[in-house]
Design an enzyme around this catalytic site. Structure first.
Site, short mmCIF file in Angstrom:
data_model
loop_
_atom_site.label_atom_id
_atom_site.label_comp_id
_atom_site.label_asym_id
_atom_site.label_seq_id
_atom_site.Cartn_x
_atom_site.Cartn_y
_atom_site.Cartn_z
N CYS A 207 0.83 -1.21 0.00
CA CYS A 207 0.00 0.00 0.00
C CYS A 207 0.86 1.25 0.00
O CYS A 207 0.63 2.18 -0.79
CB CYS A 207 -0.91 -0.01 1.23
SG CYS A 207 -1.87 1.51 1.41
N GLU A 280 -5.59 -4.04 -3.15
CA GLU A 280 -5.48 -2.65 -3.58
C GLU A 280 -6.21 -2.44 -4.90
O GLU A 280 -6.93 -1.45 -5.10
CB GLU A 280 -4.02 -2.22 -3.71
CG GLU A 280 -3.33 -1.89 -2.41
CD GLU A 280 -3.81 -0.57 -1.82
OE1 GLU A 280 -4.57 0.16 -2.48
OE2 GLU A 280 -3.42 -0.27 -0.69
#
Length: 600
Positions: A207, A280
């Site tokens: 991330c 994600e």
């Protein structure tokens, strides 16, 4: 005829990092007999590639980022990300994104907190604490968005399924609920607890790295004179030195915590990293958009007929087909005077002839390119001047083919050997996947055409057919055969840039007679593709040769990274149009996949 590599260069290229098997086994199969191949198949040592060595020396986080770059591209090319970068993302969509991200960041901060409790080293605890503080700063930034735009992030926005899956994954990992690890209550030793900290870093690092990457990419596209970009503050935060440093610190800490881990434990970190990258992608694609977007291409042009054209050699393949055909000729040629009875050149003579042809081609090709570049440089896009210049290259290519045919080096090749080589041909990563999924996409109304200088279309058809892509239409030269043995002659159809352009236009004209809207895409890598790339509505350049850029730039052609071009199109709400003088560059077929197909 594409550049005819020297035999030594051909063999070196065939020793690809993706081709660890001996070349002759690769071409003809180690356990299958062939007319005259099995007698001469010999083992060849394959040195490690530079790229493989470099990859091994890369730190863990760097290796994983490279390995799962495909997921990064899926996030970057999502309709949400493209619209945000362009600055025309609807404020309601951004409000919902902020609301989801607040839920996510709270879980992210809690995961850091749990990881800190598991860390055994005081320096590691401090590093994790500092990283947690950076997440809290992100939450404060989100608060400022709420204030600046008078957003009510709690207004009818529940946690969506993508956010929930991601937060549950993070917290489960940070709590020690990882496959292959003892139950959380049974982690007796500090070392076992440290593993939890390492696994948590493996789950959060993607991330941080992804947002740092997107921040820099989006930031590079911000116009300094553009003061009214609504998401400038968001972009500047993630492109800032402070956030870039936090992302690097996360990677460094992952490296430190994993340094003493076993191979099995490192595999667990890799699996966690990959899972986080996929989550994600899902998070970005879960953001609801109520506006037109330029991506993915197929979805937004479902009413048009999409015609995709591609070059073959070095666009789809790792090795030029001339090198493959040379190898077949040399391996199957007689080694002694029986050649006179078979009416074929001896293997040693054939190798020497190939080398001479290769040397002549390379020297004359470079001279031809330099001659083109000696013409006056255009101050704007000059398509007519480029066409005139490439007539010179076309004449050169045809004369080079004359020399190959007259030499007799293409005589005596068995059609089965050629097809077998095509079936085992090493293709660029992601190429076949793009073609397969385009053809399988319902309502895509897509047609695939391959335009190639390759001397033997059967080689191309075998390469695609073996991988389930039978619907591709191949436009190439063809060997002539007598009882499945090549005569040495070539049925010439596509020998030059001019020939390719004529084929392209002819195919297009036939389709236009059906009175349908047509969008054309051409994918190529060399000077021979230049005219087709420019004629297409979207010309995509894959890992282009330096000569393509030099010649193109000389005649006013602009080369723009594809993502940059897409953001500009999204911002200005422009349509794709051929002969604009702009070509779009990509680093891989994965990028083409992200643009054309999006996330499935």
């Amino acid at each position: 005829m594409r550049i005819l590599f020297s035999i030594n260069t051909s063999l070196a290229l065939l020793r690809s990092p993706r081709a660890p098997a001996p070349i002759r086994s690769l071409l003809f199969g180690s356990n299958k007999s062939s007319s005259s191949v099995s007698r001469s198949a010999t083992m060849m040592s394959i040195p490690p590639s530079i790229s493989a060595v470099s990859l091994c020396e890369e730190a863990l986080a760097g290796r994983l980022w490279i390995k799962f770059n495909r997921e990064c591209l899926f996030s970057m090319y999502s309709p949400f990300a493209v619209s945000l970068a362009a600055g025309n993302l609807k404020i309601e969509t951004f409000r919902q994104y902020i609301a989801q991200d607040v839920h996510f960041l709270k879980a992210f901060a809690h995961a850091y907190e749990l990881a800190g409790e598991c860390a055994d080293d005081d320096d590691d605890k401090l590093a994790i604490s500092n990283l947690r503080k950076s997440v809290m700063d992100e939450l404060k930034m989100h608060d400022s968005f709420v204030q600046d735009w008078d957003l009510d992030i709690n207004k009818e926005v529940s946690v969506n399924s993508a956010t929930l899956r991601y937060t549950e994954f993070l917290l489960a990992t940070a709590s020690g609920k990882v496959e292959g690890l003892k139950a959380p209550g049974m982690l007796d030793t500090p070392f076992e607890k440290t593993k939890v900290a390492a696994y948590t870093l493996g789950a959060v690092t993607p991330c941080m790295k992804l947002y740092a990457f997107l921040g820099k990419e989006f930031g590079a596209l911000l116009d300094s004179s553009e003061m009214n970009h609504p998401y400038k503050k968001w972009i500047e935060n993630y492109s800032s030195e402070a956030f870039q440093a936090s992302a690097k610190q996360t990677e460094d800490l992952l490296e430190k915590l994993s340094v003493c881990m076993t191979g099995e434990e490192l595999d667990i970190i890799e699996n966690l990293y990959q899972q986080a990258m996929k989550l994600e992608v899902e998070f970005f694609h879960a953001q609801p958009l109520a506006q037109p977007t330029i991506v993915p291409l197929l979805k937004n042009h479902s009413k048009d007929e999409l015609m995709i054209f591609s070059d073959f050699d070095l666009t789809c393949t790792v090795v030029d087909s001339s090198a493959i055909l040379a190898e077949i000729a040399i391996v199957t040629a007689p080694k002694d005077d029986q050649g006179q009875q078979m009416n074929r050149m001896l293997s040693a003579d054939l190798k020497n002839t190939w080398s001479l042809l290769s040397k002549q081609y390379t020297e004359h090709y470079e001279e031809c390119i330099e001659s083109i570049l000696n013409k006056e440089k255009a101050d704007k896009f000059d398509y007519e001047g480029l066409c005139e210049a490439l007539e010179q290259l076309s004449e050169f290519e045809k004369k080079a083919n004359d020399r190959v045919i007259e030499s007799g080096v293409l005589k005596g090749l068995n059609l089965d050997d050629i097809k077998r080589a095509g079936e085992r041909l090493i293709l660029q990563d992601g190429c076949i996947s793009v073609f397969q999924k385009i053809l399988k996409t319902q309502d895509a109304n897509a047609k695939l055409h391959v335009l190639s200088y390759c001397w033997c279309g059967d080689l191309i058809r075998a390469a695609f057919s073996a991988r389930g892509v039978d619907a591709v239409e191949v436009h190439a030269n063809e060997f002539t055969f007598e009882e499945s043995i090549s005569t040495g002659e070539i049925e010439r159809k596509v020998e030059s840039p001019i020939d390719k352009a004529q084929q392209f236009k002819s195919i297009l004209e036939n389709r236009k007679k059906e009175d349908k809207g047509i969008l054309t895409v051409y994918i190529g890598d060399s000077v021979g593709d230049l005219l087709c790339l420019l004629e297409a509505d979207i010309g995509i350049v894959v890992a282009s040769s330096s000569s393509l850029r030099r010649v193109g730039s000389h005649f006013g052609v602009s080369f723009v990274p594809l993502f940059s071009g897409i953001v500009q199109k999204q911002k200005q709400e422009e349509t794709w149009k051929g002969l604009s003088g702009t070509l779009y560059t990509v680093s891989s077929w994965a990028e083409i996949h992200s643009f054309a197909l999006g996330w499935e």
